[in-house]
Enzyme design. Structure first.
Site, short mmCIF file in Angstrom:
data_model
loop_
_atom_site.label_atom_id
_atom_site.label_comp_id
_atom_site.label_asym_id
_atom_site.label_seq_id
_atom_site.Cartn_x
_atom_site.Cartn_y
_atom_site.Cartn_z
CE LYS A 19 -1.44 1.25 4.14
NZ LYS A 19 -1.15 2.80 4.76
CG ASN A 20 2.78 2.61 3.26
OD1 ASN A 20 1.33 2.87 3.43
ND2 ASN A 20 2.93 2.40 4.79
CB CYS A 74 -4.17 10.55 12.55
SG CYS A 74 -2.25 9.92 12.78
NE ARG A 103 1.74 10.40 10.62
CZ ARG A 103 1.07 9.45 10.10
NH1 ARG A 103 0.05 8.85 10.81
NH2 ARG A 103 1.46 8.68 8.93
CG ASP A 161 3.98 0.97 9.58
OD1 ASP A 161 4.06 1.39 8.47
OD2 ASP A 161 4.11 2.17 10.47
NE ARG A 170 -7.07 4.09 6.22
CZ ARG A 170 -6.25 5.17 6.69
NH1 ARG A 170 -6.36 5.69 7.97
NH2 ARG A 170 -5.38 5.93 5.88
C1 EPZ Z 1 4.81 6.80 6.42
O1 EPZ Z 1 3.98 7.68 6.83
C2 EPZ Z 1 3.91 5.63 6.22
N1 EPZ Z 1 2.53 5.85 5.34
C3 EPZ Z 1 3.40 5.17 7.78
O2 EPZ Z 1 2.63 4.09 7.38
C4 EPZ Z 1 4.46 4.88 8.57
O3 EPZ Z 1 4.44 4.40 9.69
C5 EPZ Z 1 5.52 6.07 8.29
O4 EPZ Z 1 5.82 6.45 7.12
C6 EPZ Z 1 6.90 5.86 9.09
O5 EPZ Z 1 7.53 4.77 8.36
C7 EPZ Z 1 2.74 5.86 4.18
O6 EPZ Z 1 3.69 5.67 3.72
C8 EPZ Z 1 1.56 6.35 3.33
P1 EPZ Z 1 7.02 10.18 8.30
P2 EPZ Z 1 4.49 9.45 7.12
O7 EPZ Z 1 6.72 11.30 7.61
O8 EPZ Z 1 5.46 9.70 5.77
C9 EPZ Z 1 7.41 13.47 11.80
C10 EPZ Z 1 0.88 2.59 7.89
O9 EPZ Z 1 0.56 2.06 8.87
N2 EPZ Z 1 7.35 14.17 10.61
O10 EPZ Z 1 8.04 9.18 7.91
O11 EPZ Z 1 3.36 10.18 7.22
C11 EPZ Z 1 6.42 12.52 11.99
O12 EPZ Z 1 5.30 13.24 13.03
C12 EPZ Z 1 1.21 4.13 7.96
O13 EPZ Z 1 0.89 2.03 6.65
C13 EPZ Z 1 7.46 15.66 10.89
O14 EPZ Z 1 7.56 16.08 12.10
O15 EPZ Z 1 5.75 9.30 8.21
C14 EPZ Z 1 6.81 11.15 12.46
O16 EPZ Z 1 6.92 11.57 13.90
C15 EPZ Z 1 0.93 4.72 9.55
N3 EPZ Z 1 7.21 16.61 9.75
C16 EPZ Z 1 8.04 11.03 11.96
O17 EPZ Z 1 8.36 12.44 11.38
C17 EPZ Z 1 6.78 16.37 8.60
O18 EPZ Z 1 6.84 17.19 8.05
C18 EPZ Z 1 8.16 10.12 10.63
O19 EPZ Z 1 6.95 10.41 9.74
C19 EPZ Z 1 6.96 15.06 8.33
C20 EPZ Z 1 6.88 13.98 9.36
#
Ligand code: EPZ
Length: 438
Positions: free
Chosen positions: A22-23, A117, A122, A309, A401
């Site tokens: 999915k990702n 969320c 996020r 995850d 999802r």
């Molecule tokens: C991706 O989310 C995945 N989703 C998530 O999978 C996964 O848990 C996550 O990466 C971490 O591996 C998709 O790929 C669609 P991040 P993403 O940006 O990109 C902070 C699932 O279960 N951050 O890597 O949104 C954020 O708050 C889902 O399939 C900022 O502060 O995660 C988090 O603490 C859940 N500012 C950390 O970085 C930003 O601009 C990592 O988030 C972006 C992120």
């Protein structure tokens, strides 16, 4: 809303096939916005987030044909709208992946700022800061992010240093940089396999990307991108979930069509706690035996570390392991929503800040439990498979999802699980009460 009814105690035996990731499918579908030519994607998982992403593409004017269930042919030749509205973004955060492609190809984009969320606030500040470094003007207007390319209409390459690894942030900026003028370097980039998969698609479309999968990615901008055909990688989180399902039920399960090298941190940890895990070939894993499992600590990290995850699913396994394990969640600030539900089933877990300690083994007992987010739902299903008696997991739209027909796959290998429809149709595009997370 649907629920699952599970009667625990049945070992899983047989073979299960892993669906597409999915990702990876979500950013790859967004990448089709970068070209007017047709992009064909195979091995797309049949999950709700994909249906939402398809709706987003169609709402902005793209056409999406599915000559078969898991093949999407996307043509963004006639994009008329350059925005992702709140009602879509609130159900699926990955809608923000439309930002980079719209900005790069059309010089403008308007995407609702995703709210927080279940698992955390996020933010997308790192995405937006990166777009500004590429020369875009980014403003917040009534809850929307409004981004515009510089006057000359084209983004400019830049050196972007992420203060922390962000998966979709890396993906958004990698896509935007493909059409920028000059070179862009992404430092401290995320290294997830899904980023490598996206880069492979973009390069097939004519992009010039090097270093995807490492901490530094270089993108040489080009004038335009063309169509391509690509097969999405298998889902490493679904793979991990079924590895744990086999281990926790003491079954004998072959997991096919997977990529073991994408799950090396998890595989190492499972072997460390005593799971008998074999790599039969480069796309098949096997878990068998009835070993005594021993507790082991884990800390979630960006790839190639132990994936956040898989944290909830691993916690369920640790309820069956001998000893105390400390599970530290370092990526998201609120990813222990499954703990209270597992405690209702008899798990002995204590939370102290970002660390949960689990004492085992305990005999879990079936109970009615509530899913709160995608991966927490999976951990509750795993608990139901091993619990004594009946477990009902409510709000399984969360699990739908990101897992393709999980109850059918589990039933096919011996689980006593059935889906009970609690209403005529669960909201298709996730008008669920909880904000989306993935
Ligand atoms: C991706 O989310 C995945 N989703 C998530 O999978 C996964 O848990 C996550 O990466 C971490 O591996 C998709 O790929 C669609 P991040 P993403 O940006 O990109 C902070 C699932 O279960 N951050 O890597 O949104 C954020 O708050 C889902 O399939 C900022 O502060 O995660 C988090 O603490 C859940 N500012 C950390 O970085 C930003 O601009 C990592 O988030 C972006 C992120």
């Amino acid at each position: 809303m649907d629920k699952f009814r599970i009667i625990g105690g049945r070992p899983l035996k047989g073979r299960v096939s892993i669906s597409g990731a999915k990702n990876s499918a979500l950013p790859c579908m967004a990448a089709a916005i970068l070209t007017p030519e047709k992009v064909t994607l195979h091995n797309i998982p049949y999950v709700r987030d994909i249906i939402t992403q398809r709706r987003l593409l169609e709402d902005i004017g793209a056409t999406v044909l599915t000559p078969e269930l898991r093949t999407h042919q996307i043509s963004a030749a006639h994009i008329e709208i350059f925005e992702a509205p709140y009602d879509l973004v609130k159900t699926m955060r990955a809608s923000v992946l439309a930002l980079g492609p719209l900005l790069a190809r059309f010089g403008k984009a308007k995407v609702s700022l995703p709210g927080g969320c279940a698992i955390g606030t996020r933010p997308i500040d790192l995405h937006l800061a990166g777009f500004e470094q590429l020369g875009a003007e980014v403003k917040l207007e009534k809850g929307d992010v409004v981004a515009r390319a510089p006057r000359e209409g084209r983004l400019r390459g830049a050196e972007i240093n992420f203060v922390k690894a962000t998966v979709t942030g890396t993906e958004n900026l990698m896509m935007a940089a493909t059409l920028a003028r000059g070179r862009t370097t992404l430092n401290n980039a995320a290294c997830e396999p899904e980023i490598v998969d996206l880069a492979e698609l973009l390069n097939k479309m004519g992009a010039r990307i090097r270093g995807a999968g490492t901490f530094s990615i270089q993108i040489e901008g080009v004038e335009a991108l063309g169509g391509a055909e690509h097969t999405i990688i298998p889902d490493r989180i679904e793979t991990g979930t079924f590895l744990i399902a086999a281990a926790i039920t003491r079954g004998d399960l072959e997991i096919r069509d997977c990529r073991p090298e994408h799950s090396s941190a998890l595989i190492a940890k499972l072997r460390e706690v005593g799971v008998e895990l074999e790599e039969l070939n480069q796309s098949t894993l096997r878990v068998s035996g009835d070993p005594e499992l021993s507790a082991s600590d884990v800390t979630t990290q960006p790839h190639p570390g132990f994936p956040t995850d898989m944290q909830a699913q691993y916690m369920t396994l640790m309820t069956q392991a001998k000893g105390r394990s400390a599970i530290a969640e370092t990526v998201f600030e609120n990813r222990f929503m499954h703990v209270s539900e597992l405690q209702r089933m008899g798990a002995r877990i204590n939370i102290d800040g970002h660390t949960a300690t689990v004492d085992g083994p305990v005999q879990l007992t079936g109970a009615p439990v509530l899913a709160s987010d995608l991966r927490a739902s999976a951990s509750l299903v795993l608990a139901g498979l091993v619990a004594e008696g009946e477990t009902s997991v409510r709000r399984v739209y969360h699990i739908d999802r990101g897992y393709e027909r999980i109850e059918a796959k589990l039933r096919a290998v011996g689980a006593d699980i059935e889906r009970i429809r609690e209403s005529v149709t669960a909201p298709l595009h996730g008008q669920e009460t909880d904000a989306a997370i993935a």
